[in-house]
Design a protein around this motif. Structure first.
Motif: not given
Lengths: 981, 447
Positions: A310-312, A567-571, A613-614, A648-655
């Motif tokens: 995760k980024p953090s 918090s726990l439920n955040d991505y 898994s998510d 627990g993480s999500i990757t988005l693509f702008r454009g």
């Protein structure tokens, strides 16, 4: 006939009167009038649709004229008035029917890539890399290859728009003059200039000149994520001799924003076959790649030791690594951080890196992404300093990009010199507030409601300049006069401050001291011909200076780390530029929309990446739409489950920030630009579904030995016959037919999987070279994409964290026992006497049996009239390579080893009276490949590169057990191997 | 035994009358009109689908890159298979002196011909550029190009062409004496003229009969190997390739078995309603149906054996691609099709062991329809499914037929139905002379 004869002299004379350039060379150039064009574009000449008595003679005359002029459609293009200088390696004159090559450069994402562009009768048709240019080294990425399509995009804005209404260039000139007068009155205190990311020294000079004239004016460079461009330093790496490379979030193997030269350096650092210094297998050294990142990428796929978290967590892992080297970490950072317990995978990654760096001592380097938070960059600098990498593997120089003079201030009069800043919703909102605005744009953007929208010239139409990633400048020379009434940023700026200067003059003025005045062309022409300006390399900045600079800004660290507590439920969210349409500037480029995205092979969409898994926890399938909630904003987007994405993480693509006037990108993709700057979201399933199209549905090898790979130690154990490259399989040698004999050449290709990083530059290069049409999402969904070469991706290991990701480019194998040849009932595909499996398009009747019988499935079929549908407007016809037939509906097509290039080399060799040398022929894919993974040449010449590679123990044929005897073969991938599963 | 095959009270006159009256005396019935209307509607569906196809290209179908051959080729093989029974009944049973064939051979042959006509459309229509189909014909051209004779498609082109020609000649030749009968029994002059022209001057002389019988036997001799060769050649379209699931030496016998299987099923599907509506139960008797059901059962067992051997060979070879193709058939995305095929072609036909199912026309009709569906599924599974997951997993994809695929299929039923109904209405659908021949033999036996 009619009262209005289309070929009557007055029309042609009217055309002549309007010409200012004086001479005319052809009828079509002479009759360059609106009426003439209308005539060309109408099916019937004026008058013929009026019911008149037409005699047979008149009819014949009209028919003859129509036929004559049919060839003239869309011929309104010519070379620039100023002298442009072809690359020195080829003929300096325009010879009808032959190609000319000019060097130029494409300025993209903070560095320029030097190009050699092929022009045919004055129209540019193909971009290649400039071997002399440090960012290119002769190769290109996908964007440089696809840029040519943007030039001929029919959606381009053709005239200036004043409040959305077409206006003339003259009106705009008057308006600009008025603006300059207003600025004179208040010394520019109401003037703001907004740039995108540009490296042009001329732009920089003109901005300085603007401030000189109006001291209160400001300028600001804003990138497409809405951030002000203000980092003064840039890193320049040299990886060729490194033994261990650690990448911290840097996707330096993408061949996109990181210039292609890094792929080459990395490939050279690992090359086994064809490397001079690594003759004996026992002494082979190979750079290890450790990658730490927050989303699967081409770099993590290639890494021997990859950790995606995760980024953090990236920062924490880096701190942990730094402590292993006893580095002093500022207490400011350490104190703010609450350290989580390390997981087993993390520790094992850190252990491997520590061991490797300690073992390799002074030949290691850490690469950090410049977009990472400053404190992470600081740690990377500390590590590099500890490893003594400065000077050897990494240098810091003044950033080649033009920096903001001050943060973005809204002024009453705004000139926006690029579409780039308008892609950020925040910036766009503020532009709308300007009282008087001028927007330079390729497509126009009505939603911004600018006072003036000015068509922006393509870089192949403009005089400008740009700097490579290491600061080397190049002149951007145009190959063609602007197709429309467009301006470049240089022209607009120089018109604003000095209305008599052309773009050419501005650029020459910038380089007066280095390249001489306008009356002294010698050095100037050398710079144009070579594509670079020779300068001493820029001064390296000492890391100490940078460190101090970072320390000054360290307070932002606290807020950054605080922000990432969750918090726990955040991505956690990572937002990246889209791998094919980037920040949206290529969204209207059909080639790039239809280019399968790395790893996922998705086309025409940008779903959110989510971990397996998510997805199973939320019971989501590929394509299910979720809502991402973040405080006041929310975005609906479909998901895509990708192996390796950290839970627990999500990757988005702008454009996908749409311009509605664009015909290609309309309703394509999901706009996530609202979420830029957000670090956490809540994910909520919506129950809706969106059809996502991928060109590769299965990414496991099903126990088949397709893309083969092994570790360096496995190779060294048995260098004569590495088992991973040759798994035991009975090879049938028998054939009913006698073997082919080759007296002359025997063309062959090898693809080095050790070098290949899967960037897909070859795919676009092939598309551009071979006139391959775009078919659209619906047809792709029916598995009818047309690429002649594709890059297959296979995973190994568990789906949560694959141990290996393999890329395998697959063009036609040109089999010796080609299964396609025997089954074609009409001999439309046949074996040439040089071993190429040829396509005779005119003969093909479209049984598709050849494709069924092709085990590699590299054949592509024109299920509809794709070529004609793709060439939707006359301007698109200029794009086509005249040496490659356009395929009609119902015809099979495939890779034929760029047969046109082979034949050109043969003609050249006849002209020169010398045989074809090894390296004379470069396939389009080979030329583009930044890793030099593809080799082509004569297998009958034992000294040729390709023969060496074909005889190497690592060489194997794909599906060789079928006894097709493929002519295109692979070199099995060799990885460093970390002794880890 | 023979007397089971002809009516008890039959005389030469009654047999002749019964067949010729169908055409010459009886009025057109509403049932025929309705069926013919339906045939014409479907025929128009065919024309529209062809028109659409020629306008927009084969892209209107669901085919794609791994699956280059879809419903068009499936239907081609299916129709060709159906076309087998006719010649088999006529030629092979003639050579084997199976006299029970007499009452069914004529329309079985007609069925063959029409089925081949339907089948023949597909290879032309499925071409990407059908306008250049003539490149397959070996003709001297300025280009100096000949067809590529190693391609099984060329063999197929000739095999189907030969088969269609021989079937047509055989069918027509068999009809000549009956056409003369029709000519003689016509009441209007123009009908007599038309039938007269078609009868080629048949005068029923002993010399005519002598030559005729010879020719017919020779033609039967020529047609017999064709029964085997056509479907063998069609199977080579697949088995010569290197596609797993196609590349198999068992294909020729197994395709021929399959063709007989579904050919007989189709004959039954046509015969059963025909003898009911046309009231010719005394000419096409229960014994006929029973015999055909037995042939079907035998062919069904052959086909099942073929499936078993093919699967066994795939396992025995221990080669990953072939084994995968089979496991994919059993449990892959199209597994339903495969298990439906097993049910239709292997399980349900076993009912034919029981005489009740052979004699109950309704049950027999249902089983025949099921077998036809099963055989269609078999072709679909062999042709399209073998392609959808072949050697490289990166190219795997699904194949979904589109509405145009199905409409073209429905359209060929229109062509078949229309031609069949016209045949029943205009030509002697049961061989009169052969019925008379049987009758005379029965009479001789009875003394």
């Amino acid at each position: 006939m009619s009262q209005h004869d289309p070929l009557s002299l007055p029309i042609i004379q009217a055309g002549e009167l309007q010409k200012s350039s004086g001479y005319w060379r052809s009828l079509e150039e002479l009759a360059n009038t609106a009426e003439f064009h209308q005539y060309l574009h109408r099916e019937f000449p004026p008058g013929i649709d009026q019911p008149t008595e037409t005699s047979r003679r008149d009819f014949m005359r009209l028919m003859g004229a129509s036929l004559l002029l049919a060839g003239a459609t869309g011929c309104e293009f010519k070379q620039p008035l100023e002298k442009i200088v072809p690359a020195a390696r080829l003929n300096a004159y325009r010879v009808p029917g032959t190609a000319n090559y000019y060097t130029t450069a494409m300025d993209f994402a903070g560095s320029a890539v030097g190009l050699t562009v092929q022009a045919r009768q004055g129209r540019p048709i193909k971009c290649e890399g400039n071997p002399l240019h440090p960012s290119s080294l002769g190769s290109t990425g996908i964007f440089q290859q696809a840029a040519i399509l943007d030039l001929y995009n029919p959606d381009r804005l053709s005239t200036p728009l004043h409040h959305g209404e077409p206006a003339s260039k003259k009106q705009f000139t008057i308006a600009l003059k008025a603006l300059a007068d207003r600025c004179d009155a208040d010394e520019g205190s109401e003037l703001g200039i907004v740039l995108g990311t540009t490296t042009s020294p001329t732009v920089r000079r003109l901005l300085d000149a603007t401030i000189e004239r109006w001291p209160n004016a400001t300028w600001c460079a804003i990138d497409s994520s809405g951030k002000s461009v203000s980092s003064n330093t840039a890193y320049v790496y040299d990886l060729t001799n490194a033994n261990a490379i650690v990448s911290i979030g840097a996707d330096f193997l993408s061949g996109r924003d990181w210039p292609p030269c890094y792929v080459r350096q990395f490939a050279d650092a690992r090359r086994i076959v064809g490397s001079q210094s690594k003759e004996s297998p026992e002494n082979v050294e190979m750079a290890a790649l450790h990658s730490l990142g927050s989303a699967p990428s081409l770099t993590s796929a290639k890494a021997d030791n990859s950790l995606i978290v995760k980024p953090s967590a990236v920062g924490q892992i880096l701190i942990e690594l730094a402590t292993r080297f006893d580095l002093s970490i500022p207490s400011k950072i350490l104190n703010t951080f609450d350290r989580q317990p390390l997981s087993k995978r993390w520790t094992s990654w850190i252990d491997s890196v520590e061991q490797d760096l300690k073992r390799n001592g002074k030949s290691s380097v850490v690469i950090v992404d410049p977009g990472m938070p400053r404190w992470i960059q600081l740690l990377a600098i500390e590590l590099n300093a500890h490893l003594d990498a400065f000077g050897k593997f990494v240098r810091m120089i003044d950033s080649p990009t033009v920096q903001s003079s001050r943060p973005f201030l809204l002024r009453k009069n705004l000139i926006v010199l690029s579409e780039e800043p308008t892609r950020s919703p925040n910036c766009a909102k503020r532009f709308k507030e300007a009282e008087y605005s001028i927007l330079l744009s390729q497509h126009g953007n009505a939603s911004l409601n600018p006072t003036w929208t000015i068509p922006q010239s393509h870089f192949l139409e403009t005089w400008s300049d740009a700097r490579a990633h290491d600061g080397t400048p190049s002149i951007i020379q145009p190959l063609i006069t602007p197709l429309y009434e467009s301006y470049s940023d240089v022209e607009l700026l120089s018109m604003l401050i000095n209305d008599s200067e052309s773009g050419y003059q501005s650029v020459r003025k910038t380089w007066k001291s280095e390249l001489g005045n306008e009356d002294d062309d010698k050095r100037w022409e050398t710079a144009l011909a070579t594509g670079i300006i020779k300068q001493s390399p820029p001064q390296a900045i000492s890391p100490q200076v940078l460190k101090e600079d970072i320390f000054k800004h360290l307070e932002e660290t606290q807020s950054d780390i605080q922000n990432r507590k969750q918090s726990l439920n955040d991505y956690e969210v990572t937002i990246l530029p889209d791998p094919t349409v980037w920040d949206g500037r290529f969204a209207n480029n059909g080639w790039l929309q239809e280019l399968p995205k790395p790893l996922t092979h998705i086309v025409w969409d940008n779903p959110a990446w989510i971990s397996p898994s998510d997805a199973s926890r939320m019971q989501l399938q590929n394509g299910d739409i979720v809502r991402l909630n973040a405080s006041d904003r929310n975005v609906k987007i479909p998901i895509w489950i990708i192996p390796g994405q950290p839970p627990g993480s999500i990757t988005l693509f702008r454009g996908s920030n749409h311009i509605q006037s664009a015909s290609v990108s309309r309703d394509v993709g999901f706009d996530v630009s609202q979420l830029i700057g957000i670090q956490r979201v809540r994910v909520e399933p919506t129950g809706q579904h969106h059809q996502i199209v991928t060109t590769q549905h299965f990414q496991l090898m099903e126990g088949r030995h397709l893309a083969r790979s092994g570790t360096l130690s496995e190779y060294q154990q048995n260098p004569k016959h590495p088992e991973f490259a040759h798994p035991p399989s009975p090879l049938p040698e028998a054939s009913v037919y006698p073997p082919w004999e080759y007296d002359g050449h025997k063309w062959g290709m090898t693809i080095d999987l050790t070098a290949c990083v899967g960037c897909s530059a070859c795919v676009i290069a092939c598309q551009s070279e071979n006139n391959i049409p775009v078919v659209g999402k619906t047809q792709c969904n029916m598995n009818r994409h047309m690429h002649w070469i594709r890059v297959d991706t296979y995973y190994k290991g568990p789906v949560e964290a694959p141990t290996q990701t393999l890329h395998q480019p697959v063009p036609c194998m040109q089999c010796e026992h080609a299964p396609c040849e025997v089954v074609c009932p009409v001999a439309a595909t046949s074996h040439s006497d040089e071993g190429i499996n040829q396509m005779i398009y005119n003969r093909c009747i479209g049984t598709r049996y050849c494709s069924n019988n092709c085990p590699y499935k590299v054949r592509r079929f024109n299920f509809h009239d794709y070529s004609n549908d793709f060439i939707s407007s006359p301007v698109m016809e200029l794009l086509s390579n005249p040496e490659v037939t356009l395929r009609s509906r119902g015809v099979m097509e495939k890779c034929t080893y760029c047969i046109q290039r082979v034949e050109n080399a043969r003609i050249q060799s006849h002209v020169r009276g010398q045989p074809i040398q090894d390296g004379d022929i470069q396939m389009a894919c080979q030329a583009a490949c930044p890793a030099e993974a593809i080799r082509f040449g004569d297998l009958n010449d034992p000294a040729s590169q390709v023969a060496t590679a074909a005889n190497h123990p690592l060489n194997y044929g794909l599906l060789e057990g079928l006894n097709t005897k493929p002519r295109t073969t692979y070199l099995a991938e060799v990885r460093k191997g970390m002794g880890r599963a | 035994m023979k007397k089971d095959l002809i009516p008890q009270d039959a005389s030469y006159e009654s047999v002749t009358a019964e067949v010729t009256d169908l055409v010459l005396r009886r009025p057109i019935r509403t049932g025929w009109m309705l069926s013919f209307f339906m045939g014409l509607v479907l025929l128009n569906v065919l024309l529209v689908s062809i028109g659409w196809l020629f306008t927009y290209g084969v892209g209107i179908w669901g085919i794609n890159i791994p699956v280059g051959w879809g419903l068009a080729i499936v239907n081609f093989v299916w129709w060709i298979g159906i076309g087998h029974a006719g010649t088999l009944i006529s030629a092979i049973l003639l050579l084997l002196h199976q006299d029970w064939r007499a009452s069914i051979n004529r329309f079985a042959e007609a069925m063959t011909l029409f089925a081949v006509a339907c089948a023949g459309l597909y290879p032309l229509l499925h071409l990407g550029r059908p306008q250049y189909f003539f490149y397959m014909i070996p003709y001297p051209a300025t280009t100096g190009m000949w067809p590529q004779f190693r391609s099984p498609l060329i063999w197929d082109f000739f095999a189907v062409g030969t088969y269609a020609t021989v079937s047509l000649v055989f069918w027509y030749l068999g009809m000549i004496p009956d056409l003369a009968t029709m000519r003689d029994r016509s009441k209007s002059l123009w009908k007599a003229r038309v039938y007269g022209a078609l009868a080629l001057g048949w005068r029923n002389s002993a010399q005519h009969w002598y030559h005729y019988k010879r020719t017919y036997l020779i033609l039967a001799g020529i047609a017999t190997p064709l029964v085997v060769s056509v479907h063998t050649t069609v199977s080579w379209d697949f088995s010569v390739s290197i596609v797993s699931g196609w590349h198999s030496t068992i294909f020729p016998p197994y395709f021929v078995g399959g063709a007989i299987f579904c050919g007989f099923a189709m004959v039954l599907v046509i015969t059963i309603p025909l003898r009911r509506f046309y009231n010719v139960k005394d000419l096409v008797t229960a014994k006929h149906l029973d015999n055909m059901a037995k042939v079907m059962l035998a062919a069904g067992l052959t086909v099942s054996y073929g499936y078993l051997m093919d699967a066994w060979a795939a396992w025995y070879k221990n080669e990953p691609f072939d084994s995968y193709i089979y496991s994919n058939r059993f449990v892959g995305p199209y597994a339903t099709c495969f298990w439906a095929l097993v049910l239709c072609n292997c399980v349900i036909p076993q009912l034919l062991w029981f005489p009740w199912f052979r004699q109950n026309t309704l049950a027999l009709f249902a089983i025949s329809v099921i077998i036809n569906i099963g055989m269609w599924l078999e072709r679909f599974i062999i042709i399209s499914l073998s392609l959808h997951r072949d050697h490289l997993p990166s190219s795997w994809a699904m194949y979904y037929p589109t509405v145009w695929d199905w409409l073209l299929y429905a359209g060929t039923f229109g062509l078949f139905l229309s031609l069949m109904l016209l045949f029943l209405r205009l030509l002697p659908s049961i061989s009169i002379y052969e019925m008379r021949e049987s009758l005379s033999e029965v009479k001789e036996e009875q003394g």
